[in-house]
Design a protein around this motif. Structure first.
Motif: not given
Length: 215
Positions: A171-200
């Motif tokens: 999913v992260a790879q698909e979003l990177v492609s959609r947003l035109g960030l394929s050439q970006s040197p940054n790393l991308f990941a998904l995070y899940e967020q609940s009321r108490r915490r956010e984690q990769p």
């Protein structure tokens, strides 16, 4: 909500309870909660996975009304099983034979379509941390994909179609492609967020498991 922690008796007693649940499934008007309960028991008690596969093959062999509502309920649970658990090699061979036989006997039928879907799922399933959510079960009953909404910083929320086998990395790879960030040197990941915490979310984590935890 998804089933919580349970207390179990002996494997034999639980196998009998599951058999009774399968008998009830045939006439159940809303089979989804019952299906999720069967899946949860199999997740908690792995030795019962083969037993349920064998029972479902038996129930979908020479049914009184092929393609009827009761028969399709069994095929739908078999579909959910195939996206959640892999049976042992002997049972897997038995299951594949049953799928081939069904497609040959009832070509172009709903049963044959489920058989084809199940065969493809078995080639992708590696095991789940959670049983399918109620939403996922409904989608699997229709042999369709789920839609997952991902919120991206600095960009509109993106809707992504996922299956029971889609990983966070995919999913992260698909979003990177959609947003035109394929050439970006940054790393991308998904995070899940609940009321108490956010984690990769781990790259190999199945998004369907994440959605079940939210449910």
């Amino acid at each position: 909500t998804a089933p919580g922690p349970r207390s179990y008796t002996t494997l034999r007693d639980e196998a009998v309870k599951l058999f009774n649940s399968l008998q009830q499934l045939e006439s159940e008007r809303d089979p989804v909660p019952l299906m999720q309960g069967v899946l949860q028991t199999c997740l908690d008690l792995p030795p019962l996975v083969d037993e349920i596969y064998c029972q479902l093959v038996k129930q979908t062999t020479e049914p009184p009304a092929p393609g009827g509502q009761g028969d399709l309920h069994y095929w739908q649970l078999l579909t959910c099983m195939s996206c959640t658990f892999l049976p042992s090699p002997p049972v897997l061979r038995f299951l594949r034979f049953h799928l081939d036989r069904t497609e040959n006997r009832f070509p172009a039928s709903e049963m044959a379509k489920y058989a084809c879907f199940i065969r493809e799922a078995l080639g992708k399933t590696k095991g789940r941390e959670c049983v399918p959510s109620l939403e996922e079960i409904l989608v699997l009953m229709q042999r369709q994909e789920m839609v997952c909404t991902v919120h991206c910083p600095g960009a509109p929320a993106c809707s992504v179609a996922i299956s029971s086998h889609t990983t966070a990395e995919e999913v992260a790879q698909e979003l990177v492609s959609r947003l035109g960030l394929s050439q970006s040197p940054n790393l991308f990941a998904l995070y899940e967020q609940s009321r108490r915490r956010e984690q990769p979310v781990g790259s190999a984590t199945l998004l369907a498991d994440v959605l079940t935890r939210f449910e």
